[in-house]
Motif scaffolding. Structure first.
Motif, PDB file in Angstrom:
ATOM      1  N   ALA A 128      -7.077  24.617  30.664  1.00  0.00           N
ATOM      2  CA  ALA A 128      -5.603  24.905  31.093  1.00  0.00           C
ATOM      3  C   ALA A 128      -5.627  25.308  32.653  1.00  0.00           C
ATOM      4  N   ILE A 129      -4.782  24.586  33.553  1.00  0.00           N
ATOM      5  CA  ILE A 129      -4.676  25.088  34.912  1.00  0.00           C
ATOM      6  C   ILE A 129      -3.553  25.846  35.139  1.00  0.00           C
ATOM      7  N   ILE A 130      -3.760  27.131  35.539  1.00  0.00           N
ATOM      8  CA  ILE A 130      -2.509  27.898  35.531  1.00  0.00           C
ATOM      9  C   ILE A 130      -2.016  28.253  36.770  1.00  0.00           C
ATOM     10  N   VAL A 131      -0.999  27.720  37.269  1.00  0.00           N
ATOM     11  CA  VAL A 131      -0.485  28.107  38.560  1.00  0.00           C
ATOM     12  C   VAL A 131       0.559  29.012  38.608  1.00  0.00           C
ATOM     13  N   LEU A 132       0.422  30.033  39.726  1.00  0.00           N
ATOM     14  CA  LEU A 132       1.399  31.284  39.649  1.00  0.00           C
ATOM     15  C   LEU A 132       2.519  30.979  40.712  1.00  0.00           C
ATOM     16  N   GLY A 133       3.648  31.220  40.643  1.00  0.00           N
ATOM     17  CA  GLY A 133       4.849  31.120  41.270  1.00  0.00           C
ATOM     18  C   GLY A 133       4.592  31.836  42.736  1.00  0.00           C
ATOM     19  N   ARG A 158     -10.562  13.482  34.682  1.00  0.00           N
ATOM     20  CA  ARG A 158     -11.857  12.505  34.546  1.00  0.00           C
ATOM     21  C   ARG A 158     -12.824  13.210  34.022  1.00  0.00           C
ATOM     22  N   ALA A 159     -12.611  14.435  33.344  1.00  0.00           N
ATOM     23  CA  ALA A 159     -13.945  15.171  32.787  1.00  0.00           C
ATOM     24  C   ALA A 159     -13.508  15.377  31.269  1.00  0.00           C
ATOM     25  N   ALA A 160     -12.286  15.692  31.121  1.00  0.00           N
ATOM     26  CA  ALA A 160     -12.070  16.369  29.812  1.00  0.00           C
ATOM     27  C   ALA A 160     -10.958  15.779  29.012  1.00  0.00           C
ATOM     28  N   ALA A 161     -10.934  16.026  27.626  1.00  0.00           N
ATOM     29  CA  ALA A 161      -9.944  15.336  26.974  1.00  0.00           C
ATOM     30  C   ALA A 161      -8.600  15.611  27.122  1.00  0.00           C
ATOM     31  N   THR A 162      -8.504  17.018  27.190  1.00  0.00           N
ATOM     32  CA  THR A 162      -7.059  17.580  27.422  1.00  0.00           C
ATOM     33  C   THR A 162      -6.837  18.554  28.662  1.00  0.00           C
ATOM     34  N   CYS A 163      -6.131  18.275  29.289  1.00  0.00           N
ATOM     35  CA  CYS A 163      -5.881  19.091  30.504  1.00  0.00           C
ATOM     36  C   CYS A 163      -4.332  19.358  30.643  1.00  0.00           C
ATOM     37  N   GLU A 164      -3.865  20.471  30.745  1.00  0.00           N
ATOM     38  CA  GLU A 164      -2.556  21.068  30.919  1.00  0.00           C
ATOM     39  C   GLU A 164      -2.348  21.969  32.250  1.00  0.00           C
ATOM     40  N   VAL A 165      -1.134  21.895  32.912  1.00  0.00           N
ATOM     41  CA  VAL A 165      -0.918  22.667  33.971  1.00  0.00           C
ATOM     42  C   VAL A 165       0.405  23.672  33.324  1.00  0.00           C
ATOM     43  N   VAL A 214       1.430  14.304  37.992  1.00  0.00           N
ATOM     44  CA  VAL A 214       0.928  15.141  36.910  1.00  0.00           C
ATOM     45  C   VAL A 214       2.183  14.887  35.681  1.00  0.00           C
ATOM     46  N   PRO A 215       1.726  14.205  34.443  1.00  0.00           N
ATOM     47  CA  PRO A 215       2.710  13.661  33.685  1.00  0.00           C
ATOM     48  C   PRO A 215       3.399  14.943  33.037  1.00  0.00           C
ATOM     49  N   ARG A 216       4.702  14.790  32.690  1.00  0.00           N
ATOM     50  CA  ARG A 216       5.634  15.852  32.314  1.00  0.00           C
ATOM     51  C   ARG A 216       4.962  16.243  30.754  1.00  0.00           C
ATOM     52  N   ALA A 217       4.256  15.350  30.117  1.00  0.00           N
ATOM     53  CA  ALA A 217       3.865  15.930  28.867  1.00  0.00           C
ATOM     54  C   ALA A 217       2.719  16.822  28.996  1.00  0.00           C
ATOM     55  N   ASP A 218       2.108  16.748  29.917  1.00  0.00           N
ATOM     56  CA  ASP A 218       1.111  17.702  30.305  1.00  0.00           C
ATOM     57  C   ASP A 218       1.319  18.961  31.189  1.00  0.00           C
ATOM     58  N   ILE A 219       2.560  19.390  31.454  1.00  0.00           N
ATOM     59  CA  ILE A 219       3.151  20.359  32.241  1.00  0.00           C
ATOM     60  C   ILE A 219       3.665  21.436  31.268  1.00  0.00           C
TER      61      ILE A 219
END
Length: 239
Positions: free
Chosen positions: A65-70, A103-110, A137-142
């Motif tokens: 999970a990639i967490i981005v703060l506002g 490119r490195a992981a099966a599941t990546c979400e932002v 970044v696909p909507r399904a992964d956000i």
């Protein structure tokens, strides 16, 4: 607001303390010039943005999970609600990290965290969403977390999301000045994400005052006071 409050306090003291009025006036004008010209802003930024030479490149796991703060929202010349410059850097960094992750992981979400503390037309997370989509970044992964009003609430609300998803790795994306406080807040909830600094602020040193330096000084003071507040609140049991 912090600089304005300090200026108002100094003005009140100058009005009430007549004997010291000349010296206080010189002090206030000198301090304002040092901030606006960057000479006092630079050390404030250095305190707020400590170097992190030991930081390693982000490492990805099967579920990341990639967490981005506002960083707030602003209205442009066309009265459209858009991300500020610092937030555009965070969006770019999180999108680049997402591309590497895929490119490195099966599941990546932002996970985009940001509510509407400014009471604008839309929340931060909802405003940032189209910019992530434009960066592939696909909507399904956000995942949108659009209730947080502070960094502490970012950490608390994101923790609730993370605990339900069983991620193997967490990457925290924000600006250098916010990273120390953000890591403290996430640690408070038992998380230790990998820090990924999106951008760093610098003072423009010179003789002439610059508005940018005052903005940077305000940001640095906000973060330093926020860190002090965190430790005080922890000591008295409020956090």
């Amino acid at each position: 607001m912090i600089l304005f409050t300090l200026l108002a306090l100094f003005f009140a003291v100058i009005v009430l303390w007549k004997r010291a009025r000349p010296l206080l006036t010189i002090f206030v004008l000198t301090a304002f010039w040092l901030l606006a010209a960057g000479w006092l802003t630079a050390p404030l930024l250095k305190l707020a943005q400590p170097p992190r030479p030991g930081d390693a490149p982000a490492s990805f796991a099967p579920r990341t999970a990639i967490i981005v703060l506002g960083a707030g929202t602003i209205y442009n010349d066309d009265d459209e609600l858009v991300p500020p410059v610092d937030m555009l850097a965070r969006i770019a960094a999180s999108a680049d990290s997402y591309a590497e992750c895929k490119r490195a992981a099966a599941t990546c979400e932002v996970i985009v965290s940001g509510g509407n503390p400014q009471k604008h037309r839309a929340t931060e997370a909802d405003t940032y969403l189209p910019y992530l989509l434009r960066r592939q970044v696909p909507r399904a992964d956000i995942v949108l977390e659009n209730r947080s009003r502070t960094t502490y609430e970012n950490a608390r609300n994101v923790t609730a999301i993370v605990e339900k998803s069983n991620y193997d790795a967490l990457i925290l994306v924000t600006s250098a000045y916010q990273m120390p406080r953000a890591l403290l807040d996430f640690k408070r909830f038992g998380l230790a994400p990998q820090p990924l600094v999106a951008n760093t602020r610098h003072a423009d040193l010179g003789l002439l005052p610059r508005y940018k330096n005052l903005v940077s000084a305000e940001i640095a003071l906000h973060e330093l006071i926020g860190i002090a507040q965190f430790h005080v609140y922890r000591a008295i049991g409020w956090f």
